[in-house]
Enzyme design. Structure first.
Site, PDB file in Angstrom:
ATOM      1  CB  CYS A   1      -0.941   0.015   1.199  1.00 58.43           C
ATOM      2  SG  CYS A   1      -1.952  -1.470   1.328  1.00 58.43           S
TER       3      CYS A   1
ATOM      4  CB  CYS B   1      -0.095   1.335   7.528  1.00 66.46           C
ATOM      5  SG  CYS B   1      -1.839   1.312   7.021  1.00 66.46           S
TER       6      CYS B   1
ATOM      7  CG  HIS C   1      -6.406   1.364   0.184  1.00 68.02           C
ATOM      8  ND1 HIS C   1      -5.305   2.024  -0.307  1.00 68.02           N
ATOM      9  CD2 HIS C   1      -5.922   0.307   0.897  1.00 68.02           C
ATOM     10  CE1 HIS C   1      -4.206   1.402   0.101  1.00 68.02           C
ATOM     11  NE2 HIS C   1      -4.562   0.358   0.823  1.00 68.02           N
TER      12      HIS C   1
END
Length: 447
Positions: free
Chosen positions: A109, A433, A402
């Site tokens: 990510c 994160c 996301h």
């Protein structure tokens, strides 16, 4: 016809950095597709489709047609093996000069953040005058793979030279081999999903369901308000008939969020608090950011929104330790602040990636906790609290969605614009994160 050598000379950095001094790496602007829930409007769009369209939107916005950019760096978390050179192929499909080099980056990510930060460092060192960084993910176009047993049979068949050897290989094939293995985002070393990992961290830090739902509601309200005032008009290019993030729920309420059942940590029973409403959904989308030296931007009459000041990566032992899978940014931040001579309270805006509401709230609580900061971070005192009114003021991942590798570019572009509107010298902190117990924090300064 312009020769390759003369073109390279024309577009190379103008001068080496003298005396070891670093020059600013500035953010000119960004572009992204609207983010869309997977298996929906972008169901037939590939990573390459999304990234190419996003790059071309950036090219059109800043008049870069035919330009040879110093370098493009991007990546995807979930992609086909044929996309080993995804970013380069996307560049070749745009109006950029095909001599623009490109390479892949992948840190789950945090992919977009690593791509942008690495390019910023090259600009600061004088190795590049211009660059584009970002990321893309299309869960709808995720590759399906066969089991190891099926793969072994097919590889043996491929190696077979004689008819007998081929028949021997085929005789080992079983109907069950035809069942593909769907791609997953579970941690290979634990077998647990990110959500189930975070459920334990959320419980450890005693984050309430009500606090998580409130953060999610704020994200939706803030994102909706930003759209309504036109904030995203020069940050988004419509794609496949979509002009807004379709995970956005402007009519969301605490009552609606409170009615949802836990989606993660179900083995925790009544202590499970993480739902689909306070967690990010699987999402498709792409984002990119245009960076350059001040001179490069000035020569082309391009705006300068912010400076990419610095960034820091971190990792935690989430397998044998108890730090929590998504807590790496909490560990990376003190090193970044110390290097820059700053405190946590110095910032005008805080952009903390909302992988889950519990992630944001656990991270903030850790920075406030004296024991954690002393025993885990080696500090004499807690980093302290932040002004929550400065947190994710235009919404974040809980509302926008996301697409793993694309989140960094979305955050950097939005924060750069916010800082520019705030004024020269304003400061923004980014925390993202990532799976594998990793994460990145970064600092931007308004120009």
């Amino acid at each position: 016809m312009t020769s390759a050598s003369s073109n390279t000379s024309k577009n190379s950095p103008k001068a080496a950095i003298a005396g070891g001094e670093l020059r600013p790496a500035v953010i000119v602007g960004g572009n992204r597709t609207p983010f869309v829930r997977s298996h929906g409007k972008y169901a037939t769009a590939s990573n390459k489709d999304l990234l190419t369209a996003t790059l071309d939107g950036l090219v059109a916005r800043f008049g870069l047609q035919g330009e040879q950019i110093g370098e493009v760096a991007a990546g995807a978390v979930i992609k086909h093996s044929k996309d080993f050179n995804l970013t380069r192929e996307a560049v070749l499909g745009t109006a950029l000069d095909p001599r623009t080099p490109a390479h892949e980056v992948q840190i789950a990510c945090a992919t977009g953040m690593e791509a942008i930060g690495g390019l910023a460092n090259k600009i600061r060192l004088g190795q590049l005058d211009s660059a584009i960084g970002g990321g893309v993910d299309s869960i709808s176009d995720a590759p399906l793979v066969f089991s190891d047993a099926a793969r072994a049979v097919l590889m043996e068949l491929n190696r077979a030279k004689s008819t007998k050897a081929k028949l021997t290989a085929l005789s080992k094939f079983r109907p069950g081999h035809l069942a593909p293995q769907a791609p997953g985002t579970g941690e290979p070393r634990t077998g647990m999903s990110m959500g189930d990992h975070q459920a334990r961290t959320t419980l450890k830090w005693e984050i309430t369901r009500e606090a998580q739902d409130q953060l999610a509601l704020d994200s939706h309200k803030n994102l909706a308000a930003a759209y309504d005032r036109g904030f995203f008009d020069d940050l988004i290019t419509p794609f496949r008939g979509v002009s807004r993030d379709n995970n956005l729920r402007p009519d969301s309420t605490l009552e609606k969020l409170g009615s949802l059942k836990p989606a993660f940590g179900k083995d925790l029973g009544e202590k499970a608090t993480m739902t689909a409403g306070n967690s990010t959904p699987l999402t498709d989308g792409a984002s990119v950011v245009l960076l350059g030296s001040e001179e490069w931007a000035s020569e082309r009459g391009l705006p300068v929104l912010a400076e990419f000041v610095d960034f820091e990566t971190g990792a935690v032992d989430f397998v044998d330790g108890d730090e929590g899978l998504l807590m790496a940014p909490a560990y990376a931040l003190p090193r970044l602040l110390e290097r820059q001579g700053m405190s946590l309270q110095d910032f005008d805006y805080y952009e903390i990636h909302e992988a889950f509401a519990g992630t944001v709230l656990s991270t903030l609580k850790a920075w406030e906790d004296e024991e954690f900061c002393r025993t885990r971070l080696g500090l004499d005192a807690p980093l302290g609290s932040i002004d929550r009114a400065k947190l994710n003021v235009n919404g974040s991942s809980l509302a926008a969605g996301h697409p793993f590798a694309a989140t960094g570019g979305r955050i950097v572009a939005s924060l750069a614009k916010m800082l520019h509107e705030k004024g020269t010298g304003s400061l923004g902190l980014i925390s993202v994160c990532a799976a594998g117990g990793q994460g990145i924090v970064a600092i931007l300064r308004g120009r």
